[in-house]
Every structure is written in structure tokens, then in C-alpha cells.
Design an enzyme around this catalytic site. Structure first.
Site, short mmCIF file in Angstrom:
data_model
loop_
_atom_site.label_atom_id
_atom_site.label_comp_id
_atom_site.label_asym_id
_atom_site.label_seq_id
_atom_site.Cartn_x
_atom_site.Cartn_y
_atom_site.Cartn_z
N LYS A 108 -47.69 33.12 -30.32
CA LYS A 108 -49.05 33.02 -30.74
C LYS A 108 -48.72 34.52 -32.02
O LYS A 108 -48.72 33.98 -32.93
CB LYS A 108 -50.19 33.36 -30.03
CG LYS A 108 -51.42 33.55 -30.21
CD LYS A 108 -52.00 32.74 -29.93
CE LYS A 108 -53.89 32.97 -30.59
NZ LYS A 108 -54.80 31.91 -29.36
N LYS A 147 -43.93 15.35 -32.54
CA LYS A 147 -44.58 15.59 -31.81
C LYS A 147 -45.61 15.25 -31.26
O LYS A 147 -46.91 15.90 -32.31
CB LYS A 147 -44.20 16.61 -30.60
CG LYS A 147 -44.56 17.31 -29.42
CD LYS A 147 -44.68 18.39 -28.99
CE LYS A 147 -45.32 18.73 -27.63
NZ LYS A 147 -46.50 18.80 -27.54
N LYS A 198 -52.37 17.78 -29.80
CA LYS A 198 -53.88 17.44 -30.55
C LYS A 198 -54.27 18.66 -31.09
O LYS A 198 -55.17 18.30 -32.26
CB LYS A 198 -55.10 17.49 -28.95
CG LYS A 198 -54.39 19.23 -28.51
CD LYS A 198 -55.14 19.07 -27.47
CE LYS A 198 -55.57 20.07 -26.26
NZ LYS A 198 -54.02 19.89 -25.76
P1 ADP Z 1 -51.02 19.19 -26.45
O1 ADP Z 1 -49.12 19.75 -27.34
O2 ADP Z 1 -51.81 17.88 -26.86
O3 ADP Z 1 -51.93 20.39 -26.81
P2 ADP Z 1 -50.46 20.15 -23.85
O4 ADP Z 1 -49.95 21.23 -24.50
O5 ADP Z 1 -52.30 20.13 -23.56
O6 ADP Z 1 -50.72 18.94 -25.18
O7 ADP Z 1 -49.66 19.52 -22.88
C1 ADP Z 1 -50.19 19.06 -21.84
C2 ADP Z 1 -49.05 18.45 -20.84
O8 ADP Z 1 -48.28 17.34 -21.55
C3 ADP Z 1 -47.96 19.15 -20.75
O9 ADP Z 1 -47.05 19.03 -19.91
C4 ADP Z 1 -46.26 18.94 -21.63
O10 ADP Z 1 -45.16 19.49 -22.06
C5 ADP Z 1 -47.35 17.55 -22.17
N1 ADP Z 1 -46.99 16.98 -23.35
C6 ADP Z 1 -47.39 17.06 -24.16
N2 ADP Z 1 -47.96 16.08 -25.16
C7 ADP Z 1 -46.28 15.56 -25.49
C8 ADP Z 1 -45.34 15.04 -26.21
N3 ADP Z 1 -45.86 14.60 -27.52
N4 ADP Z 1 -44.69 14.16 -25.49
C9 ADP Z 1 -44.27 14.10 -24.07
N5 ADP Z 1 -44.73 15.46 -23.26
C10 ADP Z 1 -46.28 15.80 -24.27
#
Ligand code: ADP
Ligand code: TRP
Length: 313
Positions: free
Chosen positions: A113, A192, A195
Site C-alpha cells: 500500500k 492477473k 477485481k
Molecule cells: P482479487 O485480486 O480479485 O482482489 P483476492 O486478493 O481477494 O482477489 O484473492 C482471494 C483469493 O483468490 C486469494 O487466495 C488469491 O490467491 C486467489 N486469486 C485471486 N486472483 C487470482 C488469480 N487471477 N489466479 C489465481 N488465484 C487468484
């Protein structure tokens, strides 16, 4: 033989996408039955970023629905809400008193951050000690997390070691378990899927939403096989199953995208149907039962901890 204890946390932070599914939800479903499993909705962690109370509440209910819809049986896992057990924040405070500011300054959530030039709140700074409390309260053996959370589990181990050294053996030092069986799932723009990048394919979207997102996947017009489409397709279907499809349709991106949209829909439809059958009242009942189960252990552990640090008279 007694099963080992597994605990993981999910931040209730928004709409679940297929990257979350392949990276976190599906591997959890595959593993949780082998352990005495606890699935915690980390709503206090989410407060480090979410400010709208309605959003927090809705996201908690949605996170539980997601996990049940993909196959987690609430009878075989203790599903509970972090904020329902005040011992989590209580232990977090005690652990914060064991570690130093420079140690916490190296933690990813905070460091990332700050690296983005954003101001972190104090909750985000202390976040690894709340996560350590989540883990240590229940004598957790293994913590399934994504690679991005590995360091935070090391922080929990370190906090346990420090406390044990100061006050005598109290906490089990946990191991992280990277359950990820898939690589990073690419989003519709090839980066990647996340959201925060607005490049997601929603897991529980309806057929039209899934179709629209898939049709929007960026393809390199020079290549014969659209890489991003293929990479997602490979997660759903065997290589041999899709090889002939991509071979027969070289350059025909629309055809392979239509096939991918149909395959995602076939995968998602039964889960979506199950999800729609779960009411808010069902989730509230599951969370109450889960908290009841978790509470006994958290209270017993904190009783010991309070005595050790000397806050009982
Ligand atoms: P975002 O990147 O959408 O904010 P989060 O950080 O909340 O997602 O991730 C929640 C879970 O999903 C974590 O365990 C993360 O490792 C997995 N995850 C998120 N995006 C991906 C992706 N593109 N590929 C594989 N795993 C993912
Ligand atoms: N910090 C984790 C994440 O953002 C969520 C989490 C909170 C967690 N407490 C936990 C994960 C305890 C594992 C164990 O993904």
C-alpha cells in the site's frame, strides 16, 4: 488418528471471479475433508479497506454462500465470522505487544500500500497480528493460503515463537500450505484476473454476463491460438479435449470463445443453482453454529494467555 487442524480466512471483499475459484475455492474444497477444518470470514480484516457497512454485511453473507455453493459442507467444516469471537482482537493486541514496528513495516499488505503511495491505516499496519491471532487461537497445524499470504503465515509463526520464548510454551507454530494447483488465472486483458483491475469473469454471473466477459477477452490478432482464451479453457478442460478444437479453428477466435463461454456456463450452472437455493437466514444459522463451536476453544486458549501475561488477578 486425530485429524490435523486446518484454518483459513477469506476476506469478504467483493464479487467472486473465476480466478478466485481456481486459485482458492476449488483447492480448499479438494483439501478440507482431510483435516479438522475451520473456514473463517475475516470481516475485521476487510474493515481495513471497506467503509460501507451494508457492503461489509452483504459480502460476509455472499462469501459463505460462495463456499457452500462450490461444495463445502458446513457439517464438515466450522464456518464462522471473525468478529463473532472477540478473542481474535484481544489476542491480536497481546501479539502486537510482542513484535516491533520495523518487523511489521516489512509485511506485504502494508508495504504494498505504501509502495503505491497510498496512506495505510493503523489496522492495515497491524493486520498480520490479527491474522496470527486467527491462526494461533485454534492450535492450527496448516494454513492454506495463496502465495501472496505466505509471508503473513510466517509472521504468525514468528509471533508464536516470540510469545512462547517469553512466557513458555503456549502456541503451536503453524505451517503454511500453498494449495494452489493452478498458475495465476489471467483476466480478460491478459493481466492477473483481479477485481481491482476490472478484468474478471464472474463465477456466479448469469449466462449472459459470462458470455459478455468471455467475448471481451483480448486476443493477439497475430497469433493462431488466442493465448488468454486458451489459458482459461485449459483450467476447465483437458488439454487433449481442447487441442482439436483449437487446431480446427485456427484464427477463428469467435468460435473458440463461444466454446469457452459454453464450457464455463456448464461448470458454473449447477453451482449457481445451489447458491440461489441458500437464503440469508441459512447463512446466519450456519455462522451462529460455527461461532458456537469456535468460541469454546478460543475462550479456553485466551484464559491461558491472560494468565500467562498477568492480566488476571
Ligand atoms: P482479487 O485480486 O480479485 O482482489 P483476492 O486478493 O481477494 O482477489 O484473492 C482471494 C483469493 O483468490 C486469494 O487466495 C488469491 O490467491 C486467489 N486469486 C485471486 N486472483 C487470482 C488469480 N487471477 N489466479 C489465481 N488465484 C487468484
Ligand atoms: N489475510 C488473508 C487474505 O487477505 C485472509 C485471512 C485472515 C487469513 N485471517 C486469516 C488467511 C487466517 C489464513 C488464515 O487473504
Amino acid at each position: 488418528m486425530q485429524k490435523k487442524r486446518l484454518l483459513t480466512g477469506v476476506q469478504p471483499s467483493g464479487t467472486t471471479h473465476i480466478g478466485n475459484y481456481f486459485g482458492a475455492l476449488k483447492p480448499f474444497v479438494a483439501a478440507y475433508g482431510d483435516y479438522e477444518s475451520m473456514l473463517m470470514v475475516a470481516d475485521y480484516h476487510a474493515l481495513t479497506t471497506l467503509k460501507d457497512p451494508r457492503e461489509v454485511r452483504d459480502n460476509v453473507l455472499n462469501a459463505v454462500k460462495d463456499y457452500i455453493a462450490i461444495g463445502v459442507d458446513p457439517k464438515r467444516a466450522t464456518i464462522f465470522q471473525q468478529s463473532a469471537i472477540p478473542e481474535h482482537t484481544e489476542l491480536a493486541w497481546i501479539l502486537e505487544c510482542q513484535v516491533t514496528v520495523p518487523f511489521l513495516m516489512q509485511a506485504h499488505a502494508y508495504k504494498d500500500k505504501v509502495a503505491k503511495g497510498l496512506e495505510a491505516n493503523a489496522g492495515l499496519f497491524c493486520y498480520p497480528m490479527l491474522m496470527a491471532a486467527d491462526i494461533l487461537l485454534y492450535d492450527t497445524d496448516v494454513v492454506p493460503v495463496g502465495a501472496d499470504q505466505r509471508q503473513h503465515v510466517e509472521y504468525a509463526r514468528e509471533a508464536a515463537a516470540k510469545f512462547n520464548a517469553a512466557y513458555g510454551d503456549t502456541f503451536k507454530e503453524p505451517e503454511e500450505k500453498i494449495l494452489r494447483s493452478v498458475a495465476i488465472v489471467p483476466g480478460t486483458d491478459g493481466k492477473k484476473m483481479s477485481k481491482s483491475y476490472g478484468n474478471t469473469i464472474p463465477l456466479f454471473g448469469n449466462a449472459d454476463e459470462i458470455h459478455k466477459a468471455v467475448m471481451g477477452i483480448l486476443t493477439d490478432s497475430k497469433g493462431e491460438s488466442p493465448e488468454n482464451v486458451y489459458a482459461i479453457h485449459r483450467l476447465i478442460k483437458d488439454e487433449t479435449e481442447i487441442a482439436s478444437l483449437y487446431k480446427a479453428n485456427k484464427g477463428k477466435y469467435k468460435v473458440v470463445k463461444e466454446a469457452l463461454a459454453a464450457d464455463i456456463e456448464a461448470l458454473v450452472a449447477p453451482m449457481r443453482e445451489r447458491r440461489e437455493s441458500i437464503s440469508d437466514a441459512d447463512v446466519i444459522r450456519i455462522l451462529k453454529d460455527g461461532a458456537q463451536k469456535a468460541r469454546g476453544q478460543a475462550e479456553a486458549k485466551m484464559k491461558i494467555v491472560r494468565e500467562k501475561v498477568g492480566v488476571t488477578i
